[in-house]
Design a protein around this motif. Structure first.
Motif, PDB file in Angstrom:
ATOM      1  N   ARG A   2      29.037 -14.871 -45.643  1.00 29.84           N
ATOM      2  CA  ARG A   2      28.316 -16.087 -45.285  1.00 29.84           C
ATOM      3  C   ARG A   2      26.814 -15.826 -45.362  1.00 29.84           C
ATOM      4  NH1 ARG A   2      30.671 -18.734 -39.895  1.00 29.84           N
ATOM      5  NH2 ARG A   2      29.732 -20.564 -40.877  1.00 29.84           N
ATOM      6  N   THR A   3      26.083 -16.744 -45.957  1.00 29.36           N
ATOM      7  CA  THR A   3      24.634 -16.620 -46.061  1.00 29.36           C
ATOM      8  C   THR A   3      23.972 -17.505 -45.015  1.00 29.36           C
ATOM      9  OG1 THR A   3      24.770 -16.175 -48.439  1.00 29.36           O
ATOM     10  CG2 THR A   3      22.642 -16.901 -47.571  1.00 29.36           C
ATOM     11  N   LEU A   4      23.168 -16.892 -44.160  1.00 25.09           N
ATOM     12  CA  LEU A   4      22.473 -17.611 -43.096  1.00 25.09           C
ATOM     13  C   LEU A   4      21.021 -17.755 -43.508  1.00 25.09           C
ATOM     14  CD1 LEU A   4      23.973 -15.505 -40.161  1.00 25.09           C
ATOM     15  CD2 LEU A   4      24.826 -17.682 -41.059  1.00 25.09           C
ATOM     16  N   ASP A   5      20.621 -18.971 -43.866  1.00 26.24           N
ATOM     17  CA  ASP A   5      19.282 -19.164 -44.419  1.00 26.24           C
ATOM     18  C   ASP A   5      18.413 -20.150 -43.640  1.00 26.24           C
ATOM     19  OD1 ASP A   5      20.680 -21.426 -45.095  1.00 26.24           O
ATOM     20  OD2 ASP A   5      20.209 -21.378 -47.229  1.00 26.24           O
ATOM     21  N   LYS A   6      18.897 -20.645 -42.511  1.00 26.12           N
ATOM     22  CA  LYS A   6      18.092 -21.582 -41.712  1.00 26.12           C
ATOM     23  C   LYS A   6      18.264 -21.271 -40.232  1.00 26.12           C
ATOM     24  CE  LYS A   6      18.319 -25.562 -44.876  1.00 26.12           C
ATOM     25  NZ  LYS A   6      19.171 -24.924 -45.892  1.00 26.12           N
ATOM     26  N   ARG A   7      17.180 -21.471 -39.490  1.00 26.68           N
ATOM     27  CA  ARG A   7      17.238 -21.382 -38.029  1.00 26.68           C
ATOM     28  C   ARG A   7      16.916 -22.756 -37.462  1.00 26.68           C
ATOM     29  NH1 ARG A   7      13.012 -17.928 -34.463  1.00 26.68           N
ATOM     30  NH2 ARG A   7      11.604 -19.303 -35.603  1.00 26.68           N
ATOM     31  N   ILE A   8      17.749 -23.224 -36.562  1.00 29.53           N
ATOM     32  CA  ILE A   8      17.511 -24.520 -35.945  1.00 29.53           C
ATOM     33  C   ILE A   8      16.364 -24.407 -34.944  1.00 29.53           C
ATOM     34  CG2 ILE A   8      18.509 -26.300 -34.452  1.00 29.53           C
ATOM     35  CD1 ILE A   8      21.187 -25.776 -35.714  1.00 29.53           C
ATOM     36  N   ASP A   9      15.457 -25.363 -34.987  1.00 35.88           N
ATOM     37  CA  ASP A   9      14.330 -25.377 -34.063  1.00 35.88           C
ATOM     38  C   ASP A   9      14.858 -25.298 -32.628  1.00 35.88           C
ATOM     39  OD1 ASP A   9      12.230 -26.295 -32.287  1.00 35.88           O
ATOM     40  OD2 ASP A   9      11.198 -27.080 -34.044  1.00 35.88           O
ATOM     41  N   PRO A  10      14.331 -24.337 -31.838  1.00 33.10           N
ATOM     42  CA  PRO A  10      14.825 -24.170 -30.457  1.00 33.10           C
ATOM     43  C   PRO A  10      14.690 -25.429 -29.604  1.00 33.10           C
ATOM     44  CG  PRO A  10      13.492 -22.293 -31.126  1.00 33.10           C
ATOM     45  CD  PRO A  10      13.327 -23.328 -32.195  1.00 33.10           C
ATOM     46  N   HIS A  11      13.776 -26.333 -29.993  1.00 28.80           N
ATOM     47  CA  HIS A  11      13.575 -27.555 -29.226  1.00 28.80           C
ATOM     48  C   HIS A  11      14.618 -28.623 -29.541  1.00 28.80           C
ATOM     49  CE1 HIS A  11       9.511 -25.656 -29.250  1.00 28.80           C
ATOM     50  NE2 HIS A  11       9.545 -26.025 -27.981  1.00 28.80           N
ATOM     51  N   VAL A  12      15.372 -28.412 -30.621  1.00 27.55           N
ATOM     52  CA  VAL A  12      16.420 -29.365 -30.978  1.00 27.55           C
ATOM     53  C   VAL A  12      17.632 -29.130 -30.085  1.00 27.55           C
ATOM     54  CG1 VAL A  12      18.015 -30.105 -32.789  1.00 27.55           C
ATOM     55  CG2 VAL A  12      15.646 -29.554 -33.368  1.00 27.55           C
ATOM     56  N   ARG A  21      31.325 -22.823 -29.521  1.00 33.59           N
ATOM     57  CA  ARG A  21      32.359 -22.484 -30.499  1.00 33.59           C
ATOM     58  C   ARG A  21      31.838 -21.661 -31.673  1.00 33.59           C
ATOM     59  NH1 ARG A  21      35.472 -28.331 -31.108  1.00 33.59           N
ATOM     60  NH2 ARG A  21      36.498 -28.326 -29.047  1.00 33.59           N
ATOM     61  N   ALA A  22      30.525 -21.631 -31.856  1.00 32.72           N
ATOM     62  CA  ALA A  22      29.943 -20.934 -33.011  1.00 32.72           C
ATOM     63  C   ALA A  22      30.165 -19.426 -32.893  1.00 32.72           C
ATOM     64  CB  ALA A  22      28.455 -21.236 -33.101  1.00 32.72           C
ATOM     65  N   PRO A  23      30.480 -18.758 -34.004  1.00 34.80           N
ATOM     66  CA  PRO A  23      30.577 -17.296 -33.970  1.00 34.80           C
ATOM     67  C   PRO A  23      29.215 -16.700 -33.632  1.00 34.80           C
ATOM     68  CG  PRO A  23      30.618 -18.107 -36.228  1.00 34.80           C
ATOM     69  CD  PRO A  23      30.733 -19.307 -35.343  1.00 34.80           C
ATOM     70  N   THR A  24      29.212 -15.501 -33.135  1.00 38.47           N
ATOM     71  CA  THR A  24      27.971 -14.878 -32.688  1.00 38.47           C
ATOM     72  C   THR A  24      27.584 -13.696 -33.574  1.00 38.47           C
ATOM     73  OG1 THR A  24      29.216 -13.515 -31.119  1.00 38.47           O
ATOM     74  CG2 THR A  24      28.284 -15.587 -30.297  1.00 38.47           C
ATOM     75  N   LEU A  25      26.292 -13.399 -33.568  1.00 38.77           N
ATOM     76  CA  LEU A  25      25.747 -12.261 -34.305  1.00 38.77           C
ATOM     77  C   LEU A  25      24.859 -11.490 -33.340  1.00 38.77           C
ATOM     78  CD1 LEU A  25      25.152 -10.631 -36.880  1.00 38.77           C
ATOM     79  CD2 LEU A  25      23.347 -12.295 -37.413  1.00 38.77           C
ATOM     80  N   THR A  26      25.281 -10.272 -32.976  1.00 42.84           N
ATOM     81  CA  THR A  26      24.542  -9.457 -32.014  1.00 42.84           C
ATOM     82  C   THR A  26      23.625  -8.489 -32.756  1.00 42.84           C
ATOM     83  OG1 THR A  26      26.370  -9.613 -30.439  1.00 42.84           O
ATOM     84  CG2 THR A  26      24.760  -7.861 -30.080  1.00 42.84           C
ATOM     85  N   LEU A  27      22.325  -8.581 -32.471  1.00 40.04           N
ATOM     86  CA  LEU A  27      21.320  -7.775 -33.170  1.00 40.04           C
ATOM     87  C   LEU A  27      20.337  -7.165 -32.184  1.00 40.04           C
ATOM     88  CD1 LEU A  27      20.397 -10.274 -36.052  1.00 40.04           C
ATOM     89  CD2 LEU A  27      21.883  -8.267 -36.252  1.00 40.04           C
ATOM     90  N   GLN A  66      24.882 -21.519 -45.326  1.00 43.86           N
ATOM     91  CA  GLN A  66      24.840 -22.406 -46.476  1.00 43.86           C
ATOM     92  C   GLN A  66      26.040 -23.336 -46.527  1.00 43.86           C
ATOM     93  OE1 GLN A  66      24.288 -19.818 -49.892  1.00 43.86           O
ATOM     94  NE2 GLN A  66      22.060 -19.938 -49.742  1.00 43.86           N
ATOM     95  N   ASP A  67      27.134 -22.945 -45.877  1.00 39.33           N
ATOM     96  CA  ASP A  67      28.311 -23.815 -45.837  1.00 39.33           C
ATOM     97  C   ASP A  67      28.250 -24.824 -44.688  1.00 39.33           C
ATOM     98  OD1 ASP A  67      28.767 -22.282 -43.601  1.00 39.33           O
ATOM     99  OD2 ASP A  67      30.574 -21.301 -44.370  1.00 39.33           O
ATOM    100  N   GLY A  68      27.122 -24.834 -43.950  1.00 38.27           N
ATOM    101  CA  GLY A  68      26.951 -25.783 -42.856  1.00 38.27           C
ATOM    102  C   GLY A  68      27.410 -25.272 -41.505  1.00 38.27           C
ATOM    103  N   GLY A  69      28.056 -24.121 -41.465  1.00 34.80           N
ATOM    104  CA  GLY A  69      28.519 -23.570 -40.204  1.00 34.80           C
ATOM    105  C   GLY A  69      27.377 -23.020 -39.367  1.00 34.80           C
ATOM    106  N   LEU A  70      27.592 -22.924 -38.048  1.00 34.16           N
ATOM    107  CA  LEU A  70      26.596 -22.418 -37.116  1.00 34.16           C
ATOM    108  C   LEU A  70      26.922 -20.997 -36.683  1.00 34.16           C
ATOM    109  CD1 LEU A  70      26.166 -25.524 -34.755  1.00 34.16           C
ATOM    110  CD2 LEU A  70      24.886 -24.972 -36.836  1.00 34.16           C
ATOM    111  N   VAL A  71      25.897 -20.214 -36.403  1.00 34.95           N
ATOM    112  CA  VAL A  71      26.046 -18.858 -35.870  1.00 34.95           C
ATOM    113  C   VAL A  71      25.012 -18.678 -34.770  1.00 34.95           C
ATOM    114  CG1 VAL A  71      25.800 -16.393 -36.350  1.00 34.95           C
ATOM    115  CG2 VAL A  71      26.940 -17.870 -38.011  1.00 34.95           C
ATOM    116  N   ARG A  72      25.436 -18.198 -33.613  1.00 34.22           N
ATOM    117  CA  ARG A  72      24.529 -18.011 -32.476  1.00 34.22           C
ATOM    118  C   ARG A  72      24.106 -16.542 -32.374  1.00 34.22           C
ATOM    119  NH1 ARG A  72      25.943 -17.017 -27.097  1.00 34.22           N
ATOM    120  NH2 ARG A  72      28.091 -17.614 -27.578  1.00 34.22           N
ATOM    121  N   VAL A  73      22.821 -16.316 -32.199  1.00 31.64           N
ATOM    122  CA  VAL A  73      22.255 -14.971 -32.112  1.00 31.64           C
ATOM    123  C   VAL A  73      22.305 -14.466 -30.671  1.00 31.64           C
ATOM    124  CG1 VAL A  73      20.170 -13.577 -32.430  1.00 31.64           C
ATOM    125  CG2 VAL A  73      20.740 -15.381 -34.082  1.00 31.64           C
TER     126      VAL A  73
END
Length: 217
Positions: A2-12, A21-27, A66-73
């Motif tokens: 999966r290609t993650l190319d956008k970050r949603i504005d934190p104010h949105v 429900r979004a999968p998570t990415l721990t960094l 890019q497929d429209g799915g969400l991922v939470r950091v």
């Protein structure tokens, strides 16, 4: 992958159920400062970060694939120094000296947090601060002039310093170009005890946990 190319504005404001429900990415912090990164989501899926240059991710940020799915950091726990002091003056002096070395620092009302470093630990103890080793998420202060992960030897540091001087000059109604006697700019002997030989991502606290991350090319 999966290609993650956008970050949603934190104010949105997003629907809580979607974020949950979004999968998570721990960094770790060093990884969250990289706009190009191959990583593994916490559910085992492979992913590639392709974000605008200079993007710094924070705990709770939501990315869009890019497929429209969400991922939470999620900010990964990592080796840090947790700094407190017997009085506010001592803590303020500690923050000043860390800032003078362009060290990324997370600031709280009565504590500081920074990446584990024996030289800085010794300096803080000499200043009278209490220093504890801990494993915690690390989210340092972002740069006041747009940066978030800079040191005196970074290419963009000179730009930020020039901007800071411009703001100072405008505020006082005249130009006031201070001489910046800093080893990173003059190439001379470092005036500080800590010359930042370490590189983030390879030092203590980076890459901890059960996830495997490497540079995306």
């Amino acid at each position: 992958m999966r290609t993650l190319d956008k970050r949603i504005d934190p104010h949105v404001k997003l629907a809580a159920v979607l974020v949950k429900r979004a999968p998570t990415l721990t960094l770790a912090y060093g990884e969250r400062c990289r706009s190009r990164l191959a990583a593994t989501l916490d559910n085992g899926d492979e992913a590639a970060l392709l974000l605008p240059r200079g993007t710094i991710l924070h705990d709770g940020d939501v990315l869009v694939a890019q497929d429209g799915g969400l991922v939470r950091v999620i900010a990964a726990p990592e080796a840090v120094l947790f700094v407190t002091a017997p009085d506010r003056l001592t803590l303020t002096r500690a923050a000043y000296h860390l800032g003078n070395r362009h060290t990324p620092v997370e600031i709280d009302v009565d504590a500081l947090k920074l990446e584990a470093d024996p030289v800085l630990e010794d300096m803080l103890r000499r200043l009278g601060a209490h220093v504890e080793h801990a494993t915690l998420p690390f989210q340092p202060e972002s740069g006041a002039y747009g940066g978030g992960h800079k040191h005196g030897h970074d290419a963009t540091f000179a730009e930020d310093y020039a901007l800071a001087q411009q703001v100072y000059g405008e505020h006082h109604g005249h130009e006031h170009p201070h001489e910046h006697d800093h080893a990173h700019e003059h190439g001379g002997e470092c005036e500080h005890d800590h010359c930042h030989d370490h590189t983030h991502g390879d030092g203590p606290g980076h890459g901890l946990g059960h996830h495997s991350h490497h540079a995306y090319r």
